[in-house]
Design a protein around this motif. Structure first.
Motif, PDB file in Angstrom:
ATOM      1  N   GLN A 150       0.814  -1.209   0.000  1.00  0.00           N
ATOM      2  CA  GLN A 150       0.000   0.000   0.000  1.00  0.00           C
ATOM      3  C   GLN A 150       0.855   1.271   0.000  1.00  0.00           C
ATOM      4  O   GLN A 150       0.365   2.356  -0.301  1.00  0.00           O
ATOM      5  CB  GLN A 150      -0.956   0.011   1.204  1.00  0.00           C
ATOM      6  N   ASP A 195      -9.576  -2.041  -0.263  1.00  0.00           N
ATOM      7  CA  ASP A 195      -8.806  -1.096  -1.060  1.00  0.00           C
ATOM      8  C   ASP A 195      -9.156   0.324  -0.642  1.00  0.00           C
ATOM      9  O   ASP A 195      -9.895   1.027  -1.304  1.00  0.00           O
ATOM     10  CB  ASP A 195      -9.130  -1.324  -2.540  1.00  0.00           C
ATOM     11  N   ASN A 237      -6.697   2.695   0.525  1.00  0.00           N
ATOM     12  CA  ASN A 237      -5.568   3.609   0.567  1.00  0.00           C
ATOM     13  C   ASN A 237      -5.766   4.691  -0.475  1.00  0.00           C
ATOM     14  O   ASN A 237      -6.219   4.452  -1.583  1.00  0.00           O
ATOM     15  CB  ASN A 237      -4.265   2.857   0.272  1.00  0.00           C
TER      16      ASN A 237
END
Length: 504
Positions: free
Chosen positions: A55, A497, A499
């Motif tokens: 990430q 998801d 980030n």
């Protein structure tokens, strides 16, 4: 190519990851061609990346592009793949990224790639000869490095793959150790160990440029560090924080919750001068109980400064002091280039500030000299809003503030993040701790100085301790529903998801 390829039959697997080498400078024809390659536009470079803390990969590339003023042209940008492909103006830009990147294992000048091995070979053959021929000279030794993602190749399989490049007119001698040129070949079979393709999905070939900085993880390893504590931060995370904060040589960097100094060590590694403070007298002076297993008492030479001396960074260590972060002792002038810190969450360390719950407390004058002030609980909302206000006042223009914010993943909302009118959010990266908790690395940049600008909370930041207690209080059915929505425990950022990279 057999032995010509830099791998002899019967040899042990000596194809270790490419070491740091510099192109030879003895051949004038080579040098002229190299300048031509480096000056050409449209050169593609493949950065083979680690599969750890993925990430941080894209944010780090954005940060380094800003640090070195590189205009990024993305060819292949996918956090789920173990590579990044960029269209760069020169090889020197690739080397600049390698000089700081923790995500990148190594980089190659990409000569060819394709969906499958045949298409890759077609691309290599079609790659302009003026970029290839300078590395085929008789005076240049070479070897070929072979790697497969999610598949272990035998020595015979490696040799077989090297033989397929026999159309390359390489004239130089083989040298397994410190060759002048390394050619790199990669195969990608997928990312699911249980559903791998029989043949490579994608293949890549090119000339090795250099390594990233992942060796710093071993250099700064907590296992061998002189002075550590219960909350000492992993060196990889500390180094990522320094990169996203654009820490440069000779910058002045402060950690107001310094603890055992893991974050300042990372900043000093990149050339910054560091300052630190912490309210815990015992931690600052290495008087706490040892954190290492079976260690009963701390060694006499354990100290934060000893860590910097251990890594040859003593010249970057200015000082650390015992101080209350709710009442900063530092001059409120725009002199700091970065504030990089990990505030306490109240789990493994207490959140305290100087104060008293007694009303109208008056200390007799004769006791003032030896008086030690009392401490009271420091509300988690106050910790972060005080930090933002201090950063807005003390950072120089374009200086950055980086800190970790613990959150309940179920209740998280970007609109609820702490903000300041003088700071803009640049990065918001999540590190998952469990299916219900995580912490977010927030990196903010000072863009303006508005007189009287303050971080005024829209609402209180939820106490992380309450989130943990409420999550573990769930019954079995509710916990299953939670895992179904947010993922399983400790998946290192893969639960969702979430980030984000802001303002890029």
């Amino acid at each position: 190519m057999g032995e010509r390829a830099g791998l002899r039959h019967g040899e042990e697997n000596r194809l270790v990851p490419p070491s740091r080498i510099s192109p030879p400078h003895t051949n004038s024809i080579f040098c002229r061609c190299l300048v031509k390659v480096m000056a050409s536009n449209g050169s593609r470079y493949l950065f083979w990346c680690s599969n750890e803390l993925t990430q941080f990969r894209i944010p780090e590339f954005h940060a380094l592009s800003e640090l070195f003023q590189i205009n990024l042209k993305w060819v292949d940008q996918n956090e789920k793949m173990p590579w990044i492909i960029l269209d760069l103006e020169s090889e020197s830009q690739a080397r600049q990224i390698l000089s700081r990147s923790l995500s990148v294992k190594y980089c190659i000048h990409l000569w060819g790639s394709g969906d499958g091995v045949p298409k890759m070979h077609e691309a290599v053959k079609a790659f302009p000869s003026e970029f290839k021929e300078p590395y085929f000279l008789e005076s240049l030794s070479f070897k070929v490095y072979v790697e497969a993602f999610m598949k272990k190749l035998t020595m015979a399989q490696r040799v077989e793959r090297i033989e397929t490049f026999d159309y390359l007119p390489i004239k130089g001698p083989i040298r397994m150790k410190d060759p002048d040129v390394i050619f790199s070949y990669f195969e990608y079979y997928g990312d699911d160990q249980n559903r791998l393709d029989e043949h490579p999905r994608q293949a890549f070939f090119g000339r090795f440029i250099g390594d990233g900085q992942r060796h710093l993880m071993s250099k700064l390893s907590i296992k061998t560090r002189k002075f550590i504590g219960n909350t000492t931060m992993d060196p990889l995370l500390s180094l990522f924080m320094a990169n996203l904060s654009l820490v440069r040589p000779n910058d002045l960097v402060l950690d107001p919750f310094v603890g055992t100094g893991s974050i300042p060590v990372a900043a000093a590694q990149f050339g910054a001068f560091i300052l630190g403070s912490d309210i815990d007298f015992l931690v600052i002076h290495a008087k706490t109980r040892p954190s290492r297993w079976k260690q009963k008492i701390r060694a006499q030479d354990e100290s934060m400064k000893a860590n910097f001396q251990q890594y040859g960074l003593a010249a970057k260590y200015l000082d650390v002091v015992v101080a209350d972060s709710s009442r900063p002792i530092w001059a409120r002038k725009s002199i700091l280039n970065a504030i990089v810190t990990d505030p306490p969450y109240g789990i493994r360390e207490t959140i305290l500030k100087v104060g008293t719950e007694k009303k109208d407390l008056v200390i007799p004058e004769e006791f003032l000299e030896t008086h030690y002030p009392q401490k009271v609980e420091y509300g988690i909302s106050d910790v972060f809003y005080d930090l933002l206000n201090f950063g807005a006042e003390s950072l120089c223009e374009r200086g950055r503030l980086a800190f970790w914010l613990p959150v309940n993943r179920e209740e998280y909302s970007e609109e609820r993040l702490p903000r300041h009118p003088n700071l803009v959010l640049k990065f918001n990266v999540e590190q998952v701790l469990s299916c219900h908790t995580s912490r977010r690395l927030l990196v903010m940049e000072k863009v303006t100085t508005k007189e009287g600008g303050r971080a005024v909370p829209q609402e209180a930041i939820p106490d992380f301790r309450d989130s943990i207690q409420s999550a573990y209080a769930l019954d079995k059915k509710d916990r299953k529903e939670r895992i179904k929505k947010f993922g399983h425990l400790n998946l290192n950022g893969k639960c969702s998801d979430t980030n984000k990279t802001a303002d890029l």
